[in-house]
Design an enzyme around this catalytic site. Structure first.
Site, PDB file in Angstrom:
ATOM      1  N   ASP A 235      35.424  36.602  35.411  1.00  0.00           N
ATOM      2  CA  ASP A 235      34.554  35.027  35.154  1.00  0.00           C
ATOM      3  C   ASP A 235      34.725  35.682  33.986  1.00  0.00           C
ATOM      4  O   ASP A 235      33.565  36.322  33.591  1.00  0.00           O
ATOM      5  CB  ASP A 235      34.772  34.412  35.998  1.00  0.00           C
ATOM      6  CG  ASP A 235      35.317  33.856  37.091  1.00  0.00           C
ATOM      7  OD1 ASP A 235      36.605  33.816  36.685  1.00  0.00           O
ATOM      8  OD2 ASP A 235      34.354  33.713  37.617  1.00  0.00           O
TER       9      ASP A 235
ATOM     10  N   ASP B 136      43.606  29.380  42.032  1.00  0.00           N
ATOM     11  CA  ASP B 136      42.855  30.724  41.937  1.00  0.00           C
ATOM     12  C   ASP B 136      43.564  30.795  42.595  1.00  0.00           C
ATOM     13  O   ASP B 136      44.705  31.107  43.437  1.00  0.00           O
ATOM     14  CB  ASP B 136      41.638  30.380  42.576  1.00  0.00           C
ATOM     15  CG  ASP B 136      40.263  31.134  41.631  1.00  0.00           C
ATOM     16  OD1 ASP B 136      40.802  31.960  41.854  1.00  0.00           O
ATOM     17  OD2 ASP B 136      38.948  30.847  41.483  1.00  0.00           O
TER      18      ASP B 136
END
Ligand SMILES: *[C@@H]1O[C@H](CO)[C@@H](O)[C@H](O)[C@H]1NC(C)=O
Ligand SMILES: *[C@@H]1O[C@H](CO)[C@@H](O)[C@H](O)[C@H]1NC(C)=O
Ligand SMILES: *[C@@H]1O[C@H](CO)[C@@H](O)[C@H](O)[C@H]1NC(C)=O
Ligand SMILES: *[C@@H]1O[C@H](CO)[C@@H](O)[C@H](O)[C@H]1NC(C)=O
Length: 438
Positions: free
Chosen positions: A228, A167
């Site tokens: 997301d 990430d």
């Protein structure tokens, strides 16, 4: 370039041209992995950062959860159709590194340690994915890998990890972000272990600067471009819109070893209607997307399971040619997408974006498909979704009338027949639902 353009013929022609002109493919990360889009299960969308195992013993992020998912992936047929990676997302770590500065799992929730969990997952014939962050902290505030790339890569390799989702929260400067993603890629390589490298580099980079996809593909096996996914039609729609709007800069870069990642499949959860689940499955196949389910395999409807395990759709997703599909046109809330497949075949998706009324019929000529080549001189058409159905033979002047439910998708596979354009058309032996030859 014209892929997002409005006019039919213009769009179809410009698109074919762009594919010809930009046909050269950038070199992928040289680790031999992800030759087709990665398939597996990832905890984030469904289980988030649930760390209170006293209160939520069945859904907290614990070794138990991943062992149960691994068991089910084997016993319920997921592994047989290709889902292979059981992946941990954020919130697995202890809040501190150990006395040798290594990352360590939360001792309460992962009492056996990640090495044991990897052994367990491997004993099932599956692979284990883990999560880290390029910055000083993960998105949920656990230790980041900044300044520890080599050590963390070696730790993951020592544990027997097979995939790293990396990430980009708390990334510092743009330079640190890019250097971090590059350095972690090199660090993984140095371990000598085959580890799929799943990046969010372009998503974070895009906030400041246009990503260089040639470079990203050289370092990553797949990469997230957009926010997301969540369990709602709005989310699926926005991902599709983003992808279509940016297709001129992201479609051609995809190929064996390197894929655009539109994020997890949320099929089998709560937020999508049946038609919307069909749309996600069909379009993720068109987009050559990694297929990471985020759902609860202990509680999933037979219908959602059958969709996620549909071998014909999976075969489109995993097509060996490795070309990503694109939107050909969008007119009056109806969208036509296609994906070139091996052997001159095409996957074609017709999506109805209208959220009022009943099914809409989209009529189009087969000459719009494959830049005029998909049905030239003739083709057989198989409907894959919503149900498997043979549409029979067509030719280059056939018209297709495709009826699609609101927010749903009809997915077709078009296989060209005959090699010399200009041959006599075959007779239309086809029956219901579709088209007559004009
Ligand atoms: C590391 O990179 C080299 C050269 O790019 C490649 O040949 C090798 O297979 C890679 N090793 C691993 C474990 O990814
Ligand atoms: C991480 O923290 C250190 C020390 O505060 C700082 O120098 C560095 O720039 C930070 N890195 C990132 C990626 O934010
Ligand atoms: C990346 O690696 C290079 C070479 O070892 C090093 O100089 C640089 O500081 C590293 N960058 C980051 C962000 O870790
Ligand atoms: C993108 O990266 C590649 C490979 O690192 C490099 O050759 C190319 O010049 C870069 N392109 C741009 C526009 O910076």
């Amino acid at each position: 370039m014209g892929r997002a353009a409005g006019s039919w013929r213009g769009a179809a022609l410009a698109c074919g041209l762009a594919l010809l002109v930009l046909g050269g493919r950038a070199a992928a990360l040289d680790n031999g992995l992800a030759r087709t889009p990665t398939m597996g299960w990832l905890h984030w969308e469904r289980f988030l950062c649930s760390t209170d195992c006293a209160r939520e013993p069945l859904s907290c992020i614990s070794e138990q959860l991943f062992m149960q998912m691994a068991d089910l992936m084997v016993s319920d047929g997921w592994k047989d159709v290709g889902y292979e990676y059981v992946c941990i997302d954020d919130c697995w770590m202890s809040t501190t590194r150990d006395d040798q500065d290594r990352l360590q799992p939360d001792p309460e929730r992962f009492p056996s340690g990640i090495r044991k969990l990897a052994d367990y997952v491997h004993s099932k014939g599956l692979k284990l994915g883990i999560y880290g962050d390029v910055g000083n902290k993960t998105c949920a505030g656990f230790p980041g890998s900044y300044g520890h790339y080599d050590l963390d890569a070696q730790t993951f390799a020592d544990w027997g990890v097979d995939l790293l989702k990396f990430d980009g929260c708390n990334f510092g400067t743009l330079n640190q972000l890019s250097e971090g993603y590059r350095n972690m890629s090199l660090a993984l390589n140095k371990t000598g272990r085959s580890i799929v490298y799943s990046c969010e580099w372009p998503f974070y980079m895009r906030l400041l600067q246009k990503p260089n996809y040639t470079e990203i593909k050289h370092y990553c096996n797949h990469w997230r471009n957009f926010v997301d996914v969540y369990d709602a039609w709005n989310s699926i729609k926005s991902i599709l819109d983003w992808t279509a709007v940016h297709q001129d800069s992201i479609v051609d870069i995809a190929g064996p070893g390197g894929w655009n990642d539109p994020d997890m499949l949320v099929i089998g959860n709560f937020g999508l209607s049946w038609d919307q689940q069909l749309t996600q499955m069909a379009l993720w196949a068109i987009m050559a997307a990694p297929l990471f389910m985020s759902n609860d395999l202990r509680h999933i409807s037979p219908q959602a399971k059958a969709l996620l395990q549909n071998k014909d759709v999976i075969a489109i997703n995993q097509d060996p040619l490795g070309k990503q599909g694109y939107r050909i046109t969008k007119e009056n809330n109806l969208e036509l997408w296609e994906r070139p497949l091996a052997g001159g075949a095409y996957a074609v998706a017709v999506l109805n974006r209208q959220e009022i009324g009943g099914p809409q019929t989209f009529s189009f000529s087969t000459s719009f498909l494959g830049n005029g080549l998909a049905c030239n001189p003739a083709c057989s058409i198989q409907q894959i979704l919503p149900t498997s159905e043979d549409w029979g033979l067509h030719n280059w002047v056939s018209f297709l009338n495709v009826e699609v439910n609101p927010t749903g998708t009809v997915l077709l596979k078009v296989v060209v027949i005959g090699e010399s354009p200009g041959e006599m058309p075959l007779m239309n032996i086809h029956k219901k639902k579709s088209p007559d030859i004009l």
